[in-house]
Scaffold this motif. Structure first.
Motif, PDB file in Angstrom:
ATOM      1  N   ILE A  22      27.499  36.565  31.540  1.00  0.00           N
ATOM      2  CA  ILE A  22      27.621  37.049  32.810  1.00  0.00           C
ATOM      3  C   ILE A  22      26.792  36.192  33.685  1.00  0.00           C
ATOM      4  N   ASP A  52      25.307  43.412  38.622  1.00  0.00           N
ATOM      5  CA  ASP A  52      26.368  42.724  38.007  1.00  0.00           C
ATOM      6  C   ASP A  52      27.621  43.591  37.704  1.00  0.00           C
ATOM      7  N   SER A  55      31.755  42.827  37.752  1.00  0.00           N
ATOM      8  CA  SER A  55      32.215  42.023  36.551  1.00  0.00           C
ATOM      9  C   SER A  55      32.848  42.980  35.602  1.00  0.00           C
ATOM     10  N   SER A 119      35.725  46.071  42.576  1.00  0.00           N
ATOM     11  CA  SER A 119      35.812  44.819  41.991  1.00  0.00           C
ATOM     12  C   SER A 119      37.418  44.328  41.967  1.00  0.00           C
ATOM     13  N   SER A 123      38.196  40.725  43.870  1.00  0.00           N
ATOM     14  CA  SER A 123      38.687  39.852  43.010  1.00  0.00           C
ATOM     15  C   SER A 123      39.516  38.859  43.732  1.00  0.00           C
ATOM     16  N   ASN A 130      34.167  37.735  36.912  1.00  0.00           N
ATOM     17  CA  ASN A 130      33.369  37.996  35.443  1.00  0.00           C
ATOM     18  C   ASN A 130      31.949  37.495  35.584  1.00  0.00           C
ATOM     19  N   SER A 132      28.218  36.466  37.773  1.00  0.00           N
ATOM     20  CA  SER A 132      27.686  37.245  38.559  1.00  0.00           C
ATOM     21  C   SER A 132      27.176  36.830  39.774  1.00  0.00           C
TER      22      SER A 132
END
Length: 394
Positions: A22, A52, A55, A119, A123, A130, A132
């Protein structure tokens, strides 16, 4: 009556439990499960932010921990681990201003469902969701406007560092890139390892913000190298939000951070000859080799942009107390550290509470002297710069 809690809101996840990276490079042991164990049992934290959680790999691991019953949802937001540690889900997102400067910002949400939605939305801007701290390919203004629609707490990260920070490379004033309305949406400000409130309170626009000091941990042992004591009613996302806004008597009671001289970017550093300036450069070249390949230190950057020659602390500003983590103590090896933790339970207890006499019995007088000098702020320190930590002198 408010309770007091140790909090570190900036901890990275290195790898998922499925074995996928990650954040590279970090430790393979830096999984959500091991972070929770380390923070609760060894460090003695009460509240942590894992940053994070944007992710899907991290979100999947958190769901597993919830299904196992190790994480229990809290009514005010967040997840309780073993009845002793609150996990807050966060994201560190990189933005880019029009002139090219990059900065990192922390965005915290109250629960996993909200983070999943955030998220999914982000995206469309981030190339590999996925991984960091990916670049969102937008200015901070746009990120603030998006994140504020997800019940979030928005905190600019390590705001003075010479790489990927607002004051370091993006602007001399945040108000130059955000409107008053957007400035109001910032919940707090993270200082970073190379600055303290004495330095930050030389900038007038920061007076209204609550300051946080966090570890930015890339390995388990770095958790809680910087942390905060929060006065809140209970452990929940809602109470954290009220603490950031200083609602009622809730507040950050103290920031515990490295002496800024121990930070990696405190003083200006010559990348050509490895010279660390401690006098304050008058020209944009190295006095040792004449190179202009300099990494400007936080100390010099704040001198360059400050409103005040001395700090103007607002009435609500808590004390900033210099804390040297055990890993910085000269001569303190892993075996002795294990003995100390076995005897005294957590690093917080060793750093704050254990008597000199008790430390001597376990570690000897020399190490006990170092620990006490670190606790009282009397340790001798050589300043860091250019990505190299400062050090406690023997």
């Amino acid at each position: 009556m408010l309770n007091q809690y140790f909090a570190d809101l900036h901890i990275h996840v290195g790898m998922s439990e499925s074995g996928k990276w990650i954040k590279i490079p970090t430790s393979r042991h830096l999984t959500v499960r091991e972070i929770l164990q380390e923070a609760a049992e060894r460090k003695g934290m009460n509240l942590i932010g894992v940053i994070d959680a944007l992710s899907p790999l991290v979100l999947a691991d958190i769901r597993v921990l919830i299904e196992e019953g190790l994480l229990v949802p809290v009514s005010g937001g967040g997840y309780l681990y073993k009845d002793k540690l609150l996990l807050i889900l966060g994201a560190e997102i990189e933005t880019r201003e029009l002139h090219g400067g990059l900065a990192h910002t922390l965005v915290f949400t109250p629960d996993i469902d909200t983070m999943v939605k955030f998220s999914a939305y982000m995206s469309q801007f981030i190339r590999n969701i996925n991984l960091s701290s990916q670049n969102a390919h937008m200015p901070l203004k746009q990120l603030v406007q998006i994140a504020s629609g997800f019940e979030s707490l928005i905190v600019p990260a390590h705001v003075f560092t010479p790489h990927k920070s607002l004051y370091g490379v993006c602007c001399a004033r945040i108000s130059h890139i955000l409107s008053d309305k957007d400035m109001y949406k910032l919940a707090a400000v993270e200082l970073g390892l190379s600055a303290d409130s004495i330095m930050a309170d030389r900038i007038a626009e920061l007076n209204e913000y609550t300051f946080f000091t966090n570890s930015d941990a890339h390995s388990l042992d770095k958790i809680a190298r910087e942390y905060n004591i929060l006065a809140m009613e209970n452990l929940s996302f809602e109470e954290l939000a009220k603490t950031m806004s200083r609602t009622g008597t809730r507040q950050v009671k103290a920031n515990y951070g490295l002496d800024p001289r121990l930070g990696k970017y405190h003083r200006t550093f010559c990348a050509n000859c490895n010279y660390t300036d401690t006098d304050g450069l008058q020209e944009n070249h190295c006095p040792k080799c004449n190179s202009s390949n300099l990494i400007k230190g936080v100390f010099d950057r704040i001198n360059e942009i400050a409103d005040y020659p001395k700090p103007h602390h607002p009435s609500q500003r808590p004390p900033y107390l210099y804390q040297i983590p055990l890993e910085f103590i000269p001569g303190l090896g892993k075996k002795t550290l294990v003995k100390l933790l076995t005897e005294f339970n957590t690093e917080m207890n060793i750093l704050h509470n254990v008597s000199y006499e008790a430390l001597c019995e376990v570690s000897g007088s020399k190490l006990a002297d170092f620990i006490i000098s670190a606790r009282t702020g009397t340790a001798a320190i050589a300043a860091g710069g250019g990505g190299i930590y400062g050090r406690v002198l023997k």
